[in-house]
Design a protein around this motif. Sequence first.
Motif, PDB file in Angstrom:
ATOM      1  N   ASP A 142       0.790  -1.234   0.000  1.00 38.85           N
ATOM      2  CA  ASP A 142       0.000   0.000   0.000  1.00 38.85           C
ATOM      3  C   ASP A 142       0.820   1.280   0.000  1.00 38.85           C
ATOM      4  O   ASP A 142       0.312   2.335  -0.385  1.00 38.85           O
ATOM      5  CB  ASP A 142      -0.926   0.021   1.222  1.00 38.85           C
ATOM      6  CG  ASP A 142      -1.931  -1.116   1.204  1.00 38.85           C
ATOM      7  OD1 ASP A 142      -2.233  -1.617   0.110  1.00 38.85           O
ATOM      8  OD2 ASP A 142      -2.412  -1.499   2.289  1.00 38.85           O
ATOM      9  N   ARG A 249     -11.325   1.573  -8.473  1.00 39.25           N
ATOM     10  CA  ARG A 249     -10.929   2.524  -7.428  1.00 39.25           C
ATOM     11  C   ARG A 249     -12.041   3.535  -7.135  1.00 39.25           C
ATOM     12  O   ARG A 249     -12.277   3.892  -5.971  1.00 39.25           O
ATOM     13  CB  ARG A 249      -9.643   3.240  -7.847  1.00 39.25           C
ATOM     14  CG  ARG A 249      -9.170   4.326  -6.879  1.00 39.25           C
ATOM     15  CD  ARG A 249      -8.911   3.752  -5.464  1.00 39.25           C
ATOM     16  NE  ARG A 249      -8.634   4.806  -4.512  1.00 39.25           N
ATOM     17  CZ  ARG A 249      -7.410   5.263  -4.246  1.00 39.25           C
ATOM     18  NH1 ARG A 249      -6.369   4.753  -4.881  1.00 39.25           N
ATOM     19  NH2 ARG A 249      -7.235   6.213  -3.364  1.00 39.25           N
ATOM     20  N   CYS A 284      -7.084  -2.940  -5.631  1.00 40.86           N
ATOM     21  CA  CYS A 284      -6.671  -1.840  -4.755  1.00 40.86           C
ATOM     22  C   CYS A 284      -7.225  -2.129  -3.377  1.00 40.86           C
ATOM     23  O   CYS A 284      -8.430  -2.364  -3.218  1.00 40.86           O
ATOM     24  CB  CYS A 284      -7.212  -0.504  -5.277  1.00 40.86           C
ATOM     25  SG  CYS A 284      -6.907   0.887  -4.147  1.00 40.86           S
ATOM     26  N   LYS A 288      -5.295   1.207   1.414  1.00 39.73           N
ATOM     27  CA  LYS A 288      -4.619   2.202   0.572  1.00 39.73           C
ATOM     28  C   LYS A 288      -5.582   3.343   0.213  1.00 39.73           C
ATOM     29  O   LYS A 288      -5.237   4.532   0.339  1.00 39.73           O
ATOM     30  CB  LYS A 288      -4.094   1.550  -0.703  1.00 39.73           C
ATOM     31  CG  LYS A 288      -3.434   2.518  -1.690  1.00 39.73           C
ATOM     32  CD  LYS A 288      -2.909   1.774  -2.916  1.00 39.73           C
ATOM     33  CE  LYS A 288      -2.404   2.751  -3.979  1.00 39.73           C
ATOM     34  NZ  LYS A 288      -1.237   3.525  -3.491  1.00 39.73           N
ATOM     35  N   ALA A 289      -6.791   2.970  -0.223  1.00 40.36           N
ATOM     36  CA  ALA A 289      -7.769   3.995  -0.602  1.00 40.36           C
ATOM     37  C   ALA A 289      -8.135   4.865   0.598  1.00 40.36           C
ATOM     38  O   ALA A 289      -8.284   6.086   0.467  1.00 40.36           O
ATOM     39  CB  ALA A 289      -9.006   3.335  -1.186  1.00 40.36           C
TER      40      ALA A 289
END
Length: 491
Positions: A142, A249, A284, A288-289
């Motif tokens: 990440d 994403r 993803c 991380k997001a």
Amino acid sequence: MTISNGNHTKWTPILTENSMNPHVKNVQYAVRGPIVQKATNYQELIAQGKGNELPFNEVIKANIGDCQAMLQKPISFLRQVLSACMYPELIGRHPAVFPKDVEKRANEVLDGLPGRSLGSYSESTGHLYCRKIVKEFIEKRDGYPSDVNNIILSNGASEIIKLTLLTATFGEGKDTTGVMIPIPQYPLYSATISEIGAVKVDYYLDEDNKWSLSIEELEKSYKKSFETCTPRVLCVINPGNPTGQVLNRKNIDEIIEFAATHKLVLMADEVYQDNVYDPESEFCSFKKALMESEHKDSLELVSFHSMSKGFMGECGIRGGYGEFVNFDENVMTELKKLKSAQLCSASSGQVALAIVLNPPKPGEESHVLFVKERDAILGTLKSKSVKVHDLFSRMPGMKVNPIMGAMYCFPRIELPQKAVDAAKKLGVAPDAFYVEKLLDQTGICVVAGSGFGQLPGTYHFRTTILPPEDKIESMLTKFEEFHRGFLEEFK
């Protein structure tokens, strides 16, 4: 318990169907349900040489994501290091039993265990050595910090998912915790919610849009849930099981915003993160997001990973983890206490997880073989995903989305009304009627869509893409012959 009746004393059990915990009776788990038991019975008949009257000579279990049961070969490096850790006397022998980097890694692992023994207890949250490996894996994946104190190792992801849901469940009546889960969903979630007495809050994935997650549908489900409960948890499975979708994403960012707006604990089931086949899709992580959003310091997120899936396929070794982000320190203490009541997860599973999350590096002796085996497994899964999708997409009365990731295909069947009526007459779900006839006539075992949940009035089944390549061709041929015959029979 005994009841006296004149000269006779009648014994009656304390636990009966009426007196036992009612939550247990509400648990359903279709992946290992009655159809699967019937398939096992057929298997035993064939093994005993008593299956001569069956219209097939083998049972193909495409009902569960058990890679090695479907003859996937294990990763050599993992098994070698684990073997050396199990029996350290094999280390340093002449001639050498293992490559040098395997012996080095095994010694590194053993140095991190009490008494240099895989048989030792760990901390309830897992061996510190193993948690450090998980931390480094997450940070590399990440690009953001992780903390070993926020990582709990478990016997597969299922165990820590259950502990998290149990911890998040409180209140009575309409204040009881509601858990929002996707439909279709992996039945671990509905089973656990029933077991712990929480309330299941369904939200439907958008089948017409590659099983994507619609925020409008989430809002609709959220508002309606207050009729029966108070929603506090949102579960997301990405890549999807049983649907095989991979969230983009933009969709992930929208989900994070939704969870933050409505103050929901977000549970991200990411056990299939290595299984992405669609060239236009990319995994993803929610961590991380989240770290790249304005809610990075406020949204409670727990994400899960497991060594049962991916290229590892080590279902039986049972290694998994949960990473908890932005959780209250006191809640973490209670979670760890709950885990400590189980003492710890199996040390062998912890170590195996640490090995696969820290594979051999370029230049090390085992690296070339590791990359070759990993790429071969993922390449084969991708090839089989295309074959499975192509077959079902050309079959009449069937609709199927691309298999973007995970290990499953979840086709929609347009069942003839005559078949629906026949199923209802027998008191079974129409898709269960279909998959049982499939098993009886071909030996192919899949799971009815009703076991995962589906939009009312629609019928599905889940099949894995795991059968070996030399068997998947014949399986698909048999499947097509059955399906066309079924439509003809019930037209």
